[in-house]
Motif scaffolding. Sequence first.
Motif, short mmCIF file in Angstrom:
data_model
loop_
_atom_site.label_atom_id
_atom_site.label_comp_id
_atom_site.label_asym_id
_atom_site.label_seq_id
_atom_site.Cartn_x
_atom_site.Cartn_y
_atom_site.Cartn_z
N LYS A 70 -33.84 -47.94 -13.01
CA LYS A 70 -34.83 -47.79 -14.08
C LYS A 70 -36.05 -46.99 -13.60
O LYS A 70 -36.62 -46.20 -14.37
CB LYS A 70 -35.24 -49.17 -14.60
N ASN A 71 -36.44 -47.17 -12.35
CA ASN A 71 -37.58 -46.40 -11.81
C ASN A 71 -37.23 -44.91 -11.75
O ASN A 71 -38.08 -44.06 -12.05
CB ASN A 71 -37.95 -46.91 -10.42
N HIS A 72 -35.99 -44.58 -11.36
CA HIS A 72 -35.57 -43.18 -11.33
C HIS A 72 -35.61 -42.56 -12.73
O HIS A 72 -36.06 -41.42 -12.91
CB HIS A 72 -34.14 -43.07 -10.78
N LEU A 73 -35.15 -43.31 -13.71
CA LEU A 73 -35.13 -42.78 -15.08
C LEU A 73 -36.54 -42.59 -15.62
O LEU A 73 -36.81 -41.64 -16.36
CB LEU A 73 -34.33 -43.72 -15.99
N LYS A 74 -37.45 -43.50 -15.26
CA LYS A 74 -38.84 -43.35 -15.71
C LYS A 74 -39.45 -42.07 -15.17
O LYS A 74 -40.26 -41.42 -15.84
CB LYS A 74 -39.67 -44.56 -15.23
N LYS A 75 -39.08 -41.71 -13.94
CA LYS A 75 -39.64 -40.52 -13.30
C LYS A 75 -38.77 -39.28 -13.57
O LYS A 75 -38.97 -38.24 -12.94
CB LYS A 75 -39.74 -40.74 -11.80
N HIS A 76 -37.80 -39.41 -14.49
CA HIS A 76 -36.90 -38.31 -14.84
C HIS A 76 -36.14 -37.80 -13.61
O HIS A 76 -35.91 -36.60 -13.45
CB HIS A 76 -37.66 -37.16 -15.49
N GLY A 77 -35.77 -38.73 -12.74
CA GLY A 77 -34.99 -38.38 -11.56
C GLY A 77 -33.51 -38.26 -11.91
O GLY A 77 -33.08 -38.54 -13.04
N VAL A 78 -32.73 -37.84 -10.92
CA VAL A 78 -31.29 -37.66 -11.11
C VAL A 78 -30.56 -38.82 -10.44
O VAL A 78 -30.68 -39.03 -9.23
CB VAL A 78 -30.80 -36.32 -10.52
N LEU A 79 -29.82 -39.58 -11.23
CA LEU A 79 -29.03 -40.69 -10.69
C LEU A 79 -27.73 -40.16 -10.10
O LEU A 79 -27.18 -39.17 -10.58
CB LEU A 79 -28.70 -41.69 -11.80
N ASN A 80 -27.25 -40.83 -9.06
CA ASN A 80 -25.92 -40.49 -8.56
C ASN A 80 -24.86 -41.21 -9.39
O ASN A 80 -25.18 -42.09 -10.20
CB ASN A 80 -25.78 -40.81 -7.07
N PHE A 81 -23.62 -40.83 -9.20
CA PHE A 81 -22.54 -41.40 -10.01
C PHE A 81 -22.42 -42.92 -9.82
O PHE A 81 -22.08 -43.65 -10.74
CB PHE A 81 -21.21 -40.73 -9.68
N GLU A 82 -22.68 -43.40 -8.59
CA GLU A 82 -22.59 -44.84 -8.35
C GLU A 82 -23.60 -45.61 -9.19
O GLU A 82 -23.29 -46.66 -9.77
CB GLU A 82 -22.80 -45.14 -6.86
N GLN A 83 -24.83 -45.08 -9.27
CA GLN A 83 -25.86 -45.74 -10.08
C GLN A 83 -25.50 -45.69 -11.57
O GLN A 83 -25.69 -46.68 -12.29
CB GLN A 83 -27.21 -45.07 -9.83
N ILE A 84 -25.00 -44.56 -12.02
CA ILE A 84 -24.61 -44.43 -13.43
C ILE A 84 -23.50 -45.41 -13.76
O ILE A 84 -23.50 -46.06 -14.81
CB ILE A 84 -24.18 -42.98 -13.74
N PHE A 85 -22.54 -45.56 -12.83
CA PHE A 85 -21.41 -46.45 -13.09
C PHE A 85 -21.84 -47.92 -13.15
O PHE A 85 -21.19 -48.72 -13.81
CB PHE A 85 -20.33 -46.26 -12.02
N GLU A 86 -22.93 -48.28 -12.46
CA GLU A 86 -23.44 -49.66 -12.56
C GLU A 86 -23.82 -49.98 -14.01
O GLU A 86 -23.54 -51.06 -14.52
CB GLU A 86 -24.66 -49.84 -11.65
N ILE A 87 -24.45 -49.01 -14.68
CA ILE A 87 -24.80 -49.20 -16.09
C ILE A 87 -23.53 -49.25 -16.94
O ILE A 87 -23.39 -50.08 -17.84
CB ILE A 87 -25.72 -48.05 -16.58
N GLU A 239 -27.09 -33.95 -16.25
CA GLU A 239 -26.87 -34.09 -17.69
C GLU A 239 -26.82 -35.57 -18.09
O GLU A 239 -27.45 -35.98 -19.07
CB GLU A 239 -25.56 -33.40 -18.06
N PHE A 240 -26.08 -36.38 -17.31
CA PHE A 240 -25.97 -37.81 -17.62
C PHE A 240 -27.33 -38.50 -17.50
O PHE A 240 -27.69 -39.33 -18.33
CB PHE A 240 -24.98 -38.49 -16.66
N SER A 241 -28.10 -38.15 -16.45
CA SER A 241 -29.40 -38.78 -16.23
C SER A 241 -30.35 -38.46 -17.38
O SER A 241 -31.14 -39.32 -17.81
CB SER A 241 -30.00 -38.32 -14.90
N ALA A 242 -30.28 -37.22 -17.89
CA ALA A 242 -31.14 -36.83 -19.01
C ALA A 242 -30.79 -37.65 -20.26
O ALA A 242 -31.68 -38.11 -20.99
CB ALA A 242 -30.99 -35.34 -19.29
N LYS A 243 -29.50 -37.86 -20.50
CA LYS A 243 -29.10 -38.67 -21.67
C LYS A 243 -29.50 -40.13 -21.50
O LYS A 243 -29.96 -40.77 -22.44
CB LYS A 243 -27.58 -38.56 -21.87
N LEU A 244 -29.34 -40.66 -20.27
CA LEU A 244 -29.70 -42.06 -20.03
C LEU A 244 -31.21 -42.26 -20.09
O LEU A 244 -31.67 -43.34 -20.47
CB LEU A 244 -29.17 -42.50 -18.66
#
Length: 740
Positions: A70-87, A239-244
């Motif tokens: 959530k902190n990465h998304l607040k700062k418009h950072g790029v998540l790795n695939f492992e973090q995206i898959f947790e969601i 692209e995924f991080s921007a949508k999330l």
Amino acid sequence: MRVDTNRSKIELLINQLDLNEHIEQFQSFFSREHSLYIEGDQELHFKYIKSLDKLEFKAPPKVSDFTNIKNHLKKHGVLNFEQIFEIVKVVRYFRYFKNRELDGIIGEWMSKFIIDVKFTEVEKYFTNDGKFEENLDETLFGLSARIQEHRNNMSGALKRMMSSSKLAGYLVDTQVHFINNEDCLLVRGGFNHVLKGAVVGRSTGGFFYVSPDSILKSKEQIRFIEQEREAIFYEYAKEFSAKLAELQPFINFIDKEFTKFDNYQARVLFAKSKNMQLVKSKNDSRIVLSGFVHPALHNAKPITVDFTKNILMITGVNAGGKTMLLKSILASAFMAKYIIPMKLDEHKSHIGSFKSVLAIIDDPQNVKNDISTFAGRMQEFSRIFSESKALVGVDEIELGTDSDEAAALFKVILDDLIKRGQKVVVTTHHKRLAALMADRDDVELMAAIYDEEQRKPTYEFMQGIIGKSYAFETASRYGINNAIVKEAKAVYGDNSEKLSLLIERGSQLERELKQKHKKVDDKLEELRLKELHIKETREKNLKELEEQKAALKRSYDVAISEAKSAAKAGDTKAIHRAMDKANKKLPPQKEELIKRHEKFKVGDSVKYHSQSGLIISMKGEKDATIEVDGMRVRVKTKHLKHTQIQKIKPKTDVKVQVEKKAGLKCDLHGMRADEACDELDKFISNALINGWDEIIIYHGIGTGKLSFAVKNFLIAHPSVKKFEDAPQHLGGFGAKIVTL
């Protein structure tokens, strides 16, 4: 800092109450780490837990904490695939529950989860085990194919080198070694005349690990392709991080709800795994336990205790279970406070609510703090005075000082604790302290019982009496000389013995009362068993009926399978043998209660199970051979019944035609891609018509174009279940094994 202090207090209490293993097992059911306490309305939480307990469901996957995500998304950072898959894992699990369309509060809860289309656009790129779906991207798919092609080329090149006559004299062995992340051959000195490559290591025998130039070039090409893949993966991650990032409110919502759900499911599944009950503390200070078993004990006697008053004083025989009773009372209150499953009769038990649970159990004396046992106890009591509405347990309250002085001191201490709203359970050998407290209405007495005949503790307790310590008997039981024990009794004196006799008399009266209660309980149990008898009989009959149905179904399936196998064999005798064999596999029938005296002879029309037939021969009175639908079966006459059908011998006319089926292999060498696909389509159609479920296709290696075309054709074909490269002896990478 305060959170850490509370956590250390809880950990200390868990250790004092011998709950370590139980709590560790419970916490293993969490999908991610949580504190034991569920924040919020406990009544509402318990309502959800009990509703979930009525359902059968699969456990959620292990999930990491969302804080960094959530902190990465607040700062418009790029998540790795492992973090995206947790969601993705959390959303998929909630979708699994939502799709069940449940009723009640669980169904209402799941209806709140509205999954945005943007999320499904991200989710579709991940497999169930979290791998990226490269088949959805044509470029990635092509890059993967190129990498595989290079690896195939490398493998083929190494094998050709090992079989080369020029290199044979320099090879130490015929294995491919993996040294320093490179595929190598182990060769002797002088190899450079016949092999060009880089030395990547030396063996202990002085030989050289050499990676051929062709292999190094292929590996370099693979590294370039991998870099291309990583660049594409990074673009997808952006692209995924921007949508999330646009779905942050939804992610915050599912994170919070999953924390609650995880707390609920862990309690439910842990209780089911150990056959335990879910109990929540009530809004009072009463403690009534029925059938409680401390989780640290194995094969223990269940505890029944009524602790509705302010003080419970436990006395009685040494090593009779007083300390474990105290720990059980405190443990039940602790587990009810945190809704941790426990073993007890939930319908007859009642556990009150306490702001805190405190235990004074261990001896505080040690060399480091230079403090006596009694002084340490006084320090611990001083801390209790600062608490309010607490459940306090004190083991051996008289520990470390004179008994007469301690009796007066602890009486006043207990009085003051009660005024402060505490509820106290103590164990003691102080008869004086027990006598001082016994006449009070807010004090409950309880004694550990000693078996006079067998001369050992029973680990049972009686309420309302002061128990004898049985110090002399315990000394004898553990090996102290009888003469010493006898002399000690004389020193103890007559007056003290009279007090002991009064205590024993009270115990005897209580035991008599307990026996009367037991008789009443036995009568009630007898009535209960009679009441359940009809219900159990009905359930048993239903179960037997279902088992018989299942047995008949299995017998039918076996008979059909055997008959099919016989038919395929194309032999009438084989069909008969298969039917006989199938008949033997039928489940044995139960013997009739009343023996029948029917007699049979050749030519009789009979019924065998559900089939009608004709007796064609007899062997004594017990065995007969019957003909059923043109097949002969040898049976026991006790399984036969007379029928009224006409004695007509059925005619057997079995004709079996076995067609020669098509070949299992298709050779596409030398064909163009279009021509090969047409030929392959016809071959698969013929294979399906002829009943083959596995075929082999030879396409060769070459430039890889024909291999690529065959692979795409097989992926798209609706009748192809799966395919893979053939084993090395059947063509390796130049062939495919296809399952239809």
